[in-house]
Design an enzyme around this catalytic site. Sequence first.
Site, mmCIF file in Angstrom:
data_model
loop_
_atom_site.group_PDB
_atom_site.id
_atom_site.type_symbol
_atom_site.label_atom_id
_atom_site.label_comp_id
_atom_site.label_asym_id
_atom_site.label_seq_id
_atom_site.Cartn_x
_atom_site.Cartn_y
_atom_site.Cartn_z
ATOM 1 N N HIS A 1 0.611 -1.163 -0.099
ATOM 2 C CA HIS A 1 0.108 0.042 -0.075
ATOM 3 C C HIS A 1 0.890 1.159 0.023
ATOM 4 C CE1 HIS A 1 -3.895 -2.021 1.621
ATOM 5 N NE2 HIS A 1 -3.372 -3.004 0.976
ATOM 6 N N GLU B 1 0.931 4.356 1.757
ATOM 7 C CA GLU B 1 1.491 4.246 3.010
ATOM 8 C C GLU B 1 2.765 3.245 3.469
ATOM 9 O OE1 GLU B 1 -2.608 5.234 3.703
ATOM 10 O OE2 GLU B 1 -1.617 3.587 2.682
ATOM 11 N N CYS C 1 -6.225 2.278 5.745
ATOM 12 C CA CYS C 1 -6.825 1.204 5.991
ATOM 13 C C CYS C 1 -6.149 0.648 7.553
ATOM 14 C CB CYS C 1 -6.523 -0.075 4.882
ATOM 15 S SG CYS C 1 -4.766 -0.829 5.063
ATOM 16 N N CYS D 1 -2.439 0.647 7.095
ATOM 17 C CA CYS D 1 -1.451 0.845 7.094
ATOM 18 C C CYS D 1 -1.443 1.814 8.467
ATOM 19 C CB CYS D 1 -1.626 1.486 6.104
ATOM 20 S SG CYS D 1 -1.415 0.983 3.899
#
Length: 163
Positions: free
Chosen positions: A59, A61, A89, A92
């Site tokens: 992801h 991040e 999320c 993250c």
Amino acid sequence: MSQETSNYQSKFMQIAIQEATSNVTTGAGGPFGSVVVKDGVVIAQGHNQVLENNDPTAHGEVMAIRAACAKLGTHDLSGCQLYTNAYPCPMCLSAIIWANIKTTYYGNNAQDAAAIGFRDDYIYDYIKDGCTDIAVLKLEQHERAATMAPFSAFAASSTKQLY
């Protein structure tokens, strides 16, 4: 928190937005981008690379955190801020906390992500409900006594390093 009472700087969010926007055309992953900043300087930036890397943990991040840790030579990003175009999320959010980042600025929210097909709320609901919905994930504990041996060895170690 209002922008007037924080250290928020729009120029860093604009970089996160550029990272996210680039994914719309490259297909590397979802429209998510992030920037790690320390002392007003960009340390690292990243975008979602789930599809490009065949890695569900890639992801935006996480990619920015990985790059910042590599650049700074540490797992501890204390004193850094993270700018991300979307509310993190659960994975993250955990990575941000594990990295000791104490301030994260985000743009759109989890409902906005759900509206374009991402299931962050689905995971948040699973956690909120005690991780008991086996339709999401069957989570079973086994062999606790046997698996405690490494924990005991770690606890007794004089060279352990907590993070």
